[in-house]
Design an enzyme around this catalytic site. Structure first.
Site, PDB file in Angstrom:
ATOM      1  N   ASN A  12      -3.531   6.062  -2.781  1.00 45.96           N
ATOM      2  CA  ASN A  12      -3.219   6.292  -1.368  1.00 45.96           C
ATOM      3  C   ASN A  12      -2.555   7.638  -1.101  1.00 45.96           C
ATOM      4  OD1 ASN A  12      -4.449   3.975  -0.588  1.00 45.96           O
ATOM      5  ND2 ASN A  12      -2.579   2.753  -0.453  1.00 45.96           N
ATOM      6  N   SER A  36       0.831  -1.215   0.000  1.00 45.87           N
ATOM      7  CA  SER A  36       0.000   0.000   0.000  1.00 45.87           C
ATOM      8  C   SER A  36       0.854   1.249   0.000  1.00 45.87           C
ATOM      9  CB  SER A  36      -0.835   0.059   1.282  1.00 45.87           C
ATOM     10  OG  SER A  36      -1.715  -1.003   1.356  1.00 45.87           O
ATOM     11  N   HIS A  38      -0.905  -3.072  -7.327  1.00 47.48           N
ATOM     12  CA  HIS A  38      -1.631  -2.658  -6.128  1.00 47.48           C
ATOM     13  C   HIS A  38      -3.127  -2.835  -6.348  1.00 47.48           C
ATOM     14  CE1 HIS A  38      -2.872   0.648  -3.098  1.00 47.48           C
ATOM     15  NE2 HIS A  38      -2.719  -0.504  -2.482  1.00 47.48           N
ATOM     16  N   GLU A  95      -3.418  -0.579  -9.588  1.00 50.55           N
ATOM     17  CA  GLU A  95      -2.324   0.339  -9.920  1.00 50.55           C
ATOM     18  C   GLU A  95      -1.107  -0.509 -10.322  1.00 50.55           C
ATOM     19  OE1 GLU A  95      -3.243   4.275  -7.242  1.00 50.55           O
ATOM     20  OE2 GLU A  95      -2.215   2.643  -6.210  1.00 50.55           O
TER      21      GLU A  95
HETATM   22  C1  LIG Z   1     -10.141   7.119  10.449  1.00 48.32           C
HETATM   23  C2  LIG Z   1      -8.826   6.447  10.681  1.00 48.32           C
HETATM   24  C3  LIG Z   1      -7.779   7.011   9.856  1.00 48.32           C
HETATM   25  C4  LIG Z   1      -6.543   6.236   9.695  1.00 48.32           C
HETATM   26  C5  LIG Z   1      -5.698   6.890   8.691  1.00 48.32           C
HETATM   27  C6  LIG Z   1      -4.849   6.018   7.891  1.00 48.32           C
HETATM   28  C7  LIG Z   1      -5.252   5.917   6.453  1.00 48.32           C
HETATM   29  C8  LIG Z   1      -4.589   4.854   5.710  1.00 48.32           C
HETATM   30  C9  LIG Z   1      -5.540   4.278   4.667  1.00 48.32           C
HETATM   31  C10 LIG Z   1      -4.843   3.549   3.638  1.00 48.32           C
HETATM   32  C11 LIG Z   1      -5.590   2.324   3.195  1.00 48.32           C
HETATM   33  C12 LIG Z   1      -4.807   1.657   2.174  1.00 48.32           C
HETATM   34  C13 LIG Z   1      -5.413   0.409   1.655  1.00 48.32           C
HETATM   35  C14 LIG Z   1      -5.009   0.279   0.248  1.00 48.32           C
HETATM   36  O1  LIG Z   1      -3.825   0.165  -0.043  1.00 48.32           O
HETATM   37  C15 LIG Z   1      -5.964   0.431  -0.837  1.00 48.32           C
HETATM   38  C16 LIG Z   1      -7.387   0.046  -0.584  1.00 48.32           C
HETATM   39  O2  LIG Z   1      -7.810  -1.051  -0.820  1.00 48.32           O
HETATM   40  S1  LIG Z   1      -8.356   1.263   0.020  1.00 48.32           S
HETATM   41  C17 LIG Z   1      -9.917   0.514   0.159  1.00 48.32           C
HETATM   42  C18 LIG Z   1     -10.662   0.584  -1.124  1.00 48.32           C
HETATM   43  N1  LIG Z   1     -11.966   0.000  -0.933  1.00 48.32           N
HETATM   44  C19 LIG Z   1     -13.035   0.719  -0.703  1.00 48.32           C
HETATM   45  O3  LIG Z   1     -12.989   1.912  -0.698  1.00 48.32           O
HETATM   46  C20 LIG Z   1     -14.288  -0.066  -0.438  1.00 48.32           C
HETATM   47  C21 LIG Z   1     -15.448   0.801  -0.295  1.00 48.32           C
HETATM   48  N2  LIG Z   1     -16.638   0.005  -0.058  1.00 48.32           N
HETATM   49  C22 LIG Z   1     -17.386  -0.534  -1.047  1.00 48.32           C
HETATM   50  O4  LIG Z   1     -17.095  -0.388  -2.220  1.00 48.32           O
HETATM   51  C23 LIG Z   1     -18.572  -1.311  -0.611  1.00 48.32           C
HETATM   52  O5  LIG Z   1     -18.915  -0.916   0.666  1.00 48.32           O
HETATM   53  C24 LIG Z   1     -18.370  -2.863  -0.648  1.00 48.32           C
HETATM   54  C25 LIG Z   1     -18.238  -3.347  -2.100  1.00 48.32           C
HETATM   55  C26 LIG Z   1     -17.132  -3.296   0.144  1.00 48.32           C
HETATM   56  C27 LIG Z   1     -19.552  -3.564  -0.006  1.00 48.32           C
HETATM   57  O6  LIG Z   1     -20.701  -3.058  -0.541  1.00 48.32           O
HETATM   58  P1  LIG Z   1     -21.972  -2.740   0.333  1.00 48.32           P
HETATM   59  O7  LIG Z   1     -23.065  -2.349  -0.568  1.00 48.32           O
HETATM   60  O8  LIG Z   1     -21.534  -1.808   1.387  1.00 48.32           O
HETATM   61  O9  LIG Z   1     -22.298  -4.107   1.058  1.00 48.32           O
HETATM   62  P2  LIG Z   1     -22.849  -5.457   0.509  1.00 48.32           P
HETATM   63  O10 LIG Z   1     -22.365  -6.465   1.473  1.00 48.32           O
HETATM   64  O11 LIG Z   1     -24.309  -5.325   0.250  1.00 48.32           O
HETATM   65  O12 LIG Z   1     -22.100  -5.726  -0.876  1.00 48.32           O
HETATM   66  C28 LIG Z   1     -22.528  -5.170  -2.120  1.00 48.32           C
HETATM   67  C29 LIG Z   1     -22.327  -6.203  -3.180  1.00 48.32           C
HETATM   68  O13 LIG Z   1     -20.962  -6.562  -3.278  1.00 48.32           O
HETATM   69  C30 LIG Z   1     -20.806  -7.952  -3.059  1.00 48.32           C
HETATM   70  N3  LIG Z   1     -19.572  -8.180  -2.324  1.00 48.32           N
HETATM   71  C31 LIG Z   1     -19.082  -7.439  -1.340  1.00 48.32           C
HETATM   72  N4  LIG Z   1     -17.927  -7.906  -0.915  1.00 48.32           N
HETATM   73  C32 LIG Z   1     -17.674  -9.003  -1.658  1.00 48.32           C
HETATM   74  C33 LIG Z   1     -16.605  -9.937  -1.690  1.00 48.32           C
HETATM   75  N5  LIG Z   1     -15.561  -9.857  -0.862  1.00 48.32           N
HETATM   76  N6  LIG Z   1     -16.682 -10.940  -2.580  1.00 48.32           N
HETATM   77  C34 LIG Z   1     -17.705 -11.053  -3.427  1.00 48.32           C
HETATM   78  N7  LIG Z   1     -18.756 -10.190  -3.452  1.00 48.32           N
HETATM   79  C35 LIG Z   1     -18.719  -9.188  -2.574  1.00 48.32           C
HETATM   80  C36 LIG Z   1     -22.006  -8.362  -2.262  1.00 48.32           C
HETATM   81  O14 LIG Z   1     -22.297  -9.710  -2.450  1.00 48.32           O
HETATM   82  C37 LIG Z   1     -23.075  -7.462  -2.820  1.00 48.32           C
HETATM   83  O15 LIG Z   1     -23.604  -8.011  -3.996  1.00 48.32           O
HETATM   84  P3  LIG Z   1     -25.129  -7.755  -4.364  1.00 48.32           P
HETATM   85  O16 LIG Z   1     -25.343  -8.515  -5.602  1.00 48.32           O
HETATM   86  O17 LIG Z   1     -25.277  -6.284  -4.555  1.00 48.32           O
HETATM   87  O18 LIG Z   1     -25.903  -8.282  -3.196  1.00 48.32           O
HETATM   88  N1  LIG Z   2      -5.990  -4.467   3.694  1.00 47.63           N
HETATM   89  C1  LIG Z   2      -6.144  -3.688   2.643  1.00 47.63           C
HETATM   90  O1  LIG Z   2      -7.188  -3.067   2.463  1.00 47.63           O
HETATM   91  C2  LIG Z   2      -5.052  -3.571   1.644  1.00 47.63           C
HETATM   92  C3  LIG Z   2      -3.782  -4.046   1.904  1.00 47.63           C
HETATM   93  N2  LIG Z   2      -2.811  -3.929   0.947  1.00 47.63           N
HETATM   94  C4  LIG Z   2      -1.473  -4.458   1.200  1.00 47.63           C
HETATM   95  O2  LIG Z   2      -1.508  -5.865   0.997  1.00 47.63           O
HETATM   96  C5  LIG Z   2      -0.613  -6.514   1.897  1.00 47.63           C
HETATM   97  C6  LIG Z   2      -1.371  -7.538   2.708  1.00 47.63           C
HETATM   98  O3  LIG Z   2      -2.416  -6.903   3.392  1.00 47.63           O
HETATM   99  P1  LIG Z   2      -3.637  -7.742   4.010  1.00 47.63           P
HETATM  100  O4  LIG Z   2      -3.998  -8.852   3.117  1.00 47.63           O
HETATM  101  O5  LIG Z   2      -4.646  -6.757   4.414  1.00 47.63           O
HETATM  102  O6  LIG Z   2      -2.935  -8.332   5.308  1.00 47.63           O
HETATM  103  P2  LIG Z   2      -3.393  -9.589   6.177  1.00 47.63           P
HETATM  104  O7  LIG Z   2      -2.834  -9.358   7.525  1.00 47.63           O
HETATM  105  O8  LIG Z   2      -4.836  -9.861   6.013  1.00 47.63           O
HETATM  106  O9  LIG Z   2      -2.617 -10.796   5.475  1.00 47.63           O
HETATM  107  C7  LIG Z   2      -1.233 -10.922   5.445  1.00 47.63           C
HETATM  108  C8  LIG Z   2      -0.921 -12.410   5.345  1.00 47.63           C
HETATM  109  O10 LIG Z   2       0.468 -12.567   5.073  1.00 47.63           O
HETATM  110  C9  LIG Z   2       0.923 -13.687   5.825  1.00 47.63           C
HETATM  111  N3  LIG Z   2       2.361 -13.536   5.975  1.00 47.63           N
HETATM  112  C10 LIG Z   2       3.051 -12.657   6.744  1.00 47.63           C
HETATM  113  N4  LIG Z   2       4.379 -12.813   6.562  1.00 47.63           N
HETATM  114  C11 LIG Z   2       4.517 -13.801   5.651  1.00 47.63           C
HETATM  115  C12 LIG Z   2       5.638 -14.430   5.028  1.00 47.63           C
HETATM  116  N5  LIG Z   2       6.893 -14.078   5.319  1.00 47.63           N
HETATM  117  N6  LIG Z   2       5.397 -15.388   4.126  1.00 47.63           N
HETATM  118  C13 LIG Z   2       4.141 -15.767   3.819  1.00 47.63           C
HETATM  119  N7  LIG Z   2       3.047 -15.215   4.365  1.00 47.63           N
HETATM  120  C14 LIG Z   2       3.242 -14.265   5.266  1.00 47.63           C
HETATM  121  C15 LIG Z   2       0.161 -13.611   7.135  1.00 47.63           C
HETATM  122  O11 LIG Z   2       0.145 -14.867   7.766  1.00 47.63           O
HETATM  123  C16 LIG Z   2      -1.218 -13.161   6.636  1.00 47.63           C
HETATM  124  O12 LIG Z   2      -2.051 -14.260   6.343  1.00 47.63           O
HETATM  125  C17 LIG Z   2       0.050  -5.399   2.698  1.00 47.63           C
HETATM  126  O13 LIG Z   2       1.238  -5.042   2.062  1.00 47.63           O
HETATM  127  C18 LIG Z   2      -0.974  -4.269   2.619  1.00 47.63           C
HETATM  128  O14 LIG Z   2      -0.401  -3.005   2.782  1.00 47.63           O
HETATM  129  C19 LIG Z   2      -3.043  -3.384  -0.284  1.00 47.63           C
HETATM  130  C20 LIG Z   2      -4.300  -2.925  -0.594  1.00 47.63           C
HETATM  131  C21 LIG Z   2      -5.385  -2.930   0.363  1.00 47.63           C
END
Ligand SMILES: CCCCCCCCCCCCCC(=O)CC(=O)SCCNC(=O)CCNC(=O)[C@H](O)C(C)(C)COP(=O)(O)OP(=O)(O)OC[C@H]1O[C@@H](n2cnc3c(N)ncnc32)[C@H](O)[C@@H]1OP(=O)(O)O
Ligand SMILES: NC(=O)C1=CN([C@@H]2O[C@H](COP(=O)(O)OP(=O)(O)OC[C@H]3O[C@@H](n4cnc5c(N)ncnc54)[C@H](O)[C@@H]3O)[C@@H](O)[C@H]2O)C=CC1
Length: 318
Positions: A223, A152, A173, A185
């Site tokens: 991000n 990430s 990504h 990405e």
């Molecule tokens: C405040 C604290 C601050 C801390 C600061 C630090 C910040 C650091 C942040 C950095 C994070 C970095 C992570 C990263 O690197 C990148 C990321 O991944 S960021 C996350 C991006 N994702 C999102 O933004 C998700 C947003 N959410 C959604 O799009 C929806 O909510 C979601 C699709 C997850 C769920 O939909 P929702 O309508 O809410 O719920 P439902 O349960 O009804 O689902 C709708 C629809 O989708 C199907 N579905 C959901 N999940 C799955 C799955 N895993 N597999 C298969 N299908 C799935 C579900 O079945 C529903 O289908 P329908 O046919 O509509 O019923």
């Molecule tokens: N959680 C999120 O929404 C997102 C996470 N990422 C990135 O993806 C990576 C994984 O994140 P998550 O799946 O959320 O973490 P997670 O904690 O759910 O899974 C990580 C897994 O890696 C395994 N693991 C740790 N060290 C290991 C090793 N040396 N060899 C093999 N397996 C090992 C752990 O047992 C665990 O099952 C991180 O780099 C995170 O920053 C990227 C996009 C979104």
């Protein structure tokens, strides 16, 4: 940790292959994919790759984790087929079975990479651990194998520098939940070869995702914009200017986001969030946005990691 030196045979075979193969590696067509890390992201990537006909090997540290990952994949596939095969449940069952057959699991990464065209790393967000893994796998994988990280927030070039193949390293990504989120990405460092980038772009498209090309800069595109927004939300709450519930409602109803920042943090995982924000603080130590958060640190120290541990900013039931 892993039995790093348990597969001397695989290493030996690989060394022989290496001495015969060409040093110029052309565009790789990706069929066999090894995913290291079977957590939320690794399992999701495995699911999507297997669903699109790739042969997938999922690697994690214990059989229990891998069992949980396979169960998660099956559950997610059920949700997918419910929609995709709504009027033909039998075909839906066949689809699930075929996809599950495309995934094998192992706790031995050395053996897993010997036939791999692409390794996708999705382990814990820690540079040293990722570098150790990249360095180790580099000795085991065939010459043509491309290494990609799902990090990430960490520089891909630092992971690539642990290998002898920086031209065949890049970033892939994915976004959480992988089966639902359309974007990937595709990250190129200054050493990534055009052939590697092209292979990664083609792979992403073969998964049915939309790629965007990114430089290896902090946070890539999403991000870089998402982390400051989420940090601002946390600071707003810590100053007492809004409850987490109100902030979440505000961003959903006022900005059209599917989840508010606290809900999304729980979804991502607070341990991962802490790794990311600690890393950003190292890069920008004077930026008050990245100062340590007592609230976040307390939750992580208490094992409240978000949805995956059933409690984070909010409580969840199974
Ligand atoms: C405040 C604290 C601050 C801390 C600061 C630090 C910040 C650091 C942040 C950095 C994070 C970095 C992570 C990263 O690197 C990148 C990321 O991944 S960021 C996350 C991006 N994702 C999102 O933004 C998700 C947003 N959410 C959604 O799009 C929806 O909510 C979601 C699709 C997850 C769920 O939909 P929702 O309508 O809410 O719920 P439902 O349960 O009804 O689902 C709708 C629809 O989708 C199907 N579905 C959901 N999940 C799955 C799955 N895993 N597999 C298969 N299908 C799935 C579900 O079945 C529903 O289908 P329908 O046919 O509509 O019923
Ligand atoms: N959680 C999120 O929404 C997102 C996470 N990422 C990135 O993806 C990576 C994984 O994140 P998550 O799946 O959320 O973490 P997670 O904690 O759910 O899974 C990580 C897994 O890696 C395994 N693991 C740790 N060290 C290991 C090793 N040396 N060899 C093999 N397996 C090992 C752990 O047992 C665990 O099952 C991180 O780099 C995170 O920053 C990227 C996009 C979104």
């Amino acid at each position: 940790m892993f039995r790093l030196f348990s597969s001397n045979m695989a290493f030996f075979t690989h060394q022989i292959q290496r001495s015969f193969s060409s040093s110029v590696v052309r565009n790789v067509v990706i069929k066999n994919v090894t995913i290291i890390g079977g957590g939320q992201m690794g399992a999701g990537i495995a699911q999507v790759a297997a669903s699109t006909g790739h042969s997938v090997t999922l690697v994690d540290m214990t059989d229990d984790i891998l069992k949980k990952a396979m169960k998660g994949i099956q559950g997610s596939l059920r949700r997918v087929v419910k929609k995709k095969f709504s009027d033909d449940p039998e075909s839906g069952d066949d689809f699930i079975q075929k996809v599950m057959q495309n995934v094998s699991t192992t706790t031995n990464p050395a053996a897993a990479v010997t036939t791999s065209d692409l390794v996708v790393e999705a382990i814990v967000e820690n540079m040293k651990i990722k570098q150790d893994l990249f360095g180790f796998l580099d000795k085991m994988a065939p010459e043509h194998t491309i290494f990609a990280s799902n990090t990430s927030s960490l520089p891909i070039s630092d992971m690539a520098s642990a290998t002898s193949r920086p031209d065949r390293c890049g970033g892939l990504h994915f976004f959480n939940p992988v089966p639902m989120m359309k974007l990937v990405e595709v990250v190129a460092t200054s050493s990534t070869s055009p052939e590697t980038s092209e292979s990664l772009l083609n792979f992403t498209k073969a998964l049915g995702k939309t790629p965007v090309c990114c430089k290896d800069t902090p946070g890539f595109i999403v991000n870089r914009l998402l982390v400051p927004y989420m940090m601002e939300a946390l600071r707003l709450h810590e100053r007492g200017h809004g409850s987490k519930e109100d902030i979440d409602i505000a961003m959903k109803l006022g900005a059209g986001y599917p989840m508010g920042p606290f809900e999304l943090s729980d979804y991502v995982g607070l341990d991962t969030i802490k790794f990311i924000t600690d890393g950003w603080r190292e890069k920008e130590p004077d930026n008050p946005l990245f100062a340590p958060s007592d609230l976040l640190n307390k939750l992580v120290a208490e094992g409240k990691l978000g949805k995956k541990s059933l409690e984070g900013f909010y409580k969840y039931s199974k």
